[in-house]
Design a protein around this motif. Structure first.
Motif, mmCIF file in Angstrom:
data_model
loop_
_atom_site.group_PDB
_atom_site.id
_atom_site.type_symbol
_atom_site.label_atom_id
_atom_site.label_comp_id
_atom_site.label_asym_id
_atom_site.label_seq_id
_atom_site.Cartn_x
_atom_site.Cartn_y
_atom_site.Cartn_z
ATOM 1 N N ARG A 117 2.265 -0.617 -5.282
ATOM 2 C CA ARG A 117 1.109 -0.707 -4.155
ATOM 3 C C ARG A 117 0.694 1.102 -3.768
ATOM 4 O O ARG A 117 1.762 1.809 -3.404
ATOM 5 C CB ARG A 117 1.643 -1.113 -2.894
ATOM 6 C CG ARG A 117 0.450 -1.495 -1.971
ATOM 7 C CD ARG A 117 1.029 -2.089 -0.596
ATOM 8 N NE ARG A 117 1.482 -1.117 0.197
ATOM 9 C CZ ARG A 117 1.961 -1.315 1.673
ATOM 10 N NH1 ARG A 117 1.864 -2.231 2.224
ATOM 11 N NH2 ARG A 117 2.219 0.054 2.172
ATOM 12 N N ASN A 149 4.608 2.780 -3.163
ATOM 13 C CA ASN A 149 5.576 1.434 -2.677
ATOM 14 C C ASN A 149 5.966 0.620 -4.107
ATOM 15 O O ASN A 149 5.136 0.195 -4.673
ATOM 16 C CB ASN A 149 4.966 0.640 -1.836
ATOM 17 C CG ASN A 149 4.838 1.021 -0.321
ATOM 18 O OD1 ASN A 149 3.476 1.539 -0.033
ATOM 19 N ND2 ASN A 149 5.870 1.178 0.442
ATOM 20 N N GLN A 193 7.688 2.896 -9.763
ATOM 21 C CA GLN A 193 7.618 3.723 -8.551
ATOM 22 C C GLN A 193 8.534 4.868 -8.581
ATOM 23 O O GLN A 193 8.209 6.035 -8.190
ATOM 24 C CB GLN A 193 7.915 2.741 -7.297
ATOM 25 C CG GLN A 193 7.813 3.351 -5.936
ATOM 26 C CD GLN A 193 9.131 3.957 -5.538
ATOM 27 O OE1 GLN A 193 10.219 4.154 -5.996
ATOM 28 N NE2 GLN A 193 9.139 5.060 -4.474
ATOM 29 N N TRP A 226 1.720 5.923 -0.043
ATOM 30 C CA TRP A 226 2.644 4.654 0.133
ATOM 31 C C TRP A 226 2.346 4.092 1.508
ATOM 32 O O TRP A 226 1.542 3.096 1.673
ATOM 33 C CB TRP A 226 4.056 5.195 -0.077
ATOM 34 C CG TRP A 226 4.674 6.163 1.077
ATOM 35 C CD1 TRP A 226 4.242 7.219 1.171
ATOM 36 C CD2 TRP A 226 5.717 5.981 1.895
ATOM 37 N NE1 TRP A 226 5.015 8.012 2.020
ATOM 38 C CE2 TRP A 226 6.004 7.023 2.759
ATOM 39 C CE3 TRP A 226 6.554 4.678 2.140
ATOM 40 C CZ2 TRP A 226 6.838 6.926 3.526
ATOM 41 C CZ3 TRP A 226 7.592 4.634 3.264
ATOM 42 C CH2 TRP A 226 7.659 5.920 3.834
ATOM 43 N N VAL A 227 3.163 4.154 2.685
ATOM 44 C CA VAL A 227 3.020 3.475 3.710
ATOM 45 C C VAL A 227 1.512 3.577 4.454
ATOM 46 O O VAL A 227 0.992 4.463 4.035
ATOM 47 C CB VAL A 227 4.164 4.009 4.718
ATOM 48 C CG1 VAL A 227 3.517 5.425 5.389
ATOM 49 C CG2 VAL A 227 4.399 3.136 5.888
#
Length: 379
Positions: A358, A344, A332, A32-33
């Motif tokens: 994402r 994300n 998600q 994710w991040v």
């Protein structure tokens, strides 16, 4: 191909204490991040160790980051910059908020292009400005006709600024020279101040040149925010620079000292400058591995999740996945709960992100493969 950067074993990654590896339980694969699953580039690590060994942990001094940025921009992009038109910032988003505060007034409208990096929305509204959205086109390109309508007041209140992501996050697209030339012309004709988030600029695909906005005619009053943090995985060492076009020097000077030069750390400035000067071979290998991972993801989706499509991207290490054909209310949440893969959520990037997620490609091919296989098995 032989991977040299994305080789950190999963067991070692799980010992990390940063956000990516601590937000979710240990059985979740975190894609994710925007942190990369790699070790620090050797020149950067060596510089940091040397600074610690000599107790060099005071305040930053001199135009170290500014001058390193000018060298990198000239060598990588053919862009000649004046270090006197570059100012130190705490990080890119802090610089964006500073830029909006000096080029707009409370109540002004600022154009953004959803789906777009989530912090853009509070950066505008949190400074008392108002959002005017011109969504990206389905292929990930800028809607130039929509921007013209917005800039001329035909799509609502006339804006005073345009906040652009270049390369674009989350669609992972590097804007082309013709697009950017059109944006610069429209902005100049309509007195729109352009603020650019260029944090992903070093991360175009190996065969894709990055086109700087400041190289365009009409971009003389633009402000561009740049940092080495994304390309060299230095988010925990916060620093950035604001680069002013020749007609934007007064805007740069208007940023308060405490909100700018006084906020970045000495070790961050040192590490970013070394990355820009000495980390270029590492960056070249990184770009090659990211391109290989993007191709791998396409093959994995075709084999295991043919209903999910990756928007073709040529920059960043992010993949924008269209999951609408799966018919899930919340892709998600489904993949987190059922597949134990953290992504994300698309709607966080704006209304056009509905049905999307994402995915962070900056990991080993083994982890990427395992994640897609788990996602497929969850359906």
């Amino acid at each position: 191909m032989t991977y040299e950067i994305f080789t950190v074993p999963l067991a070692e990654l799980r010992t990390r204490t940063s956000m990516k590896w601590r937000r979710y339980p240990e059985d979740v694969l975190p894609l994710w991040v925007a942190e990369m699953d790699c070790r620090v580039a050797e020149p950067v690590a060596a510089a940091l160790h040397a600074a610690i060994d000599r107790g060099d942990t005071g305040y930053p001094a001199g135009p170290v980051y500014e001058e390193a940025t000018t060298r990198f921009a000239a060598d990588a992009w053919g862009l000649e910059l004046d270090p006197d038109r570059i100012g130190l910032m705490p990080d890119v988003m802090g610089g964006i908020r500073n830029a909006l505060q000096v080029v707009t007034a409370p109540g002004d409208h600022v154009v953004v292009n959803p789906p777009v990096y989530m912090p853009f929305f509070p950066a505008v509204t949190g400074t008392g400005r108002r959002l005017l959205e011109v969504p990206m086109q389905a292929d990930g390109s800028l809607d130039l006709a929509g921007l013209e309508e917005a800039f001329t007041g035909r799509r609502g209140p006339r804006p005073t600024a345009y906040l652009m992501s270049s390369p674009h996050n989350p669609t992972s697209r590097a804007h082309g020279a013709e697009e950017l030339a059109t944006v610069a012309r429209l902005a100049a004709e309509n007195n729109i101040r352009v603020v650019v988030d260029a944090i992903h600029a070093p991360l175009t695909a190996p065969d894709v040149p990055y086109v700087p906005y400041l190289a365009q005619a009409g971009a003389e009053d633009a402000l561009v925010l740049f940092s080495a943090s994304k390309a060299w995985n230095l988010a925990g060492l916060k620093a950035a620079v604001m680069v002013a076009g020749p007609a934007a020097v007064d805007s740069l000077a208007a940023v308060p000292y405490d909100a700018a030069r006084g906020a970045a750390s000495h070790l961050a400035v040192l590490s970013h400058a070394v990355a820009l000067d000495e980390g270029r071979p590492w960056l070249a290998q990184l770009r090659t591995e990211l391109a290989a991972n993007r191709e791998l993801l396409d093959r994995l989706l075709a084999a295991h999740l043919p209903q999910v499509t990756q928007l073709p991207g040529n920059a960043t290490y992010l993949a924008w996945l269209d999951c609408t054909a799966l018919g899930l209310d919340d892709p998600q949440r489904h993949f987190l709960d059922r597949a134990r893969v953290a992504l994300n959520p698309g709607p966080a990037f704006g209304a056009p992100g509905e049905g999307h997620v994402r995915l962070n490609l900056a990991t080993s091919p083994e982890i990427l493969t395992r994640a897609v296989e788990q996602m497929a098995a969850s359906l």
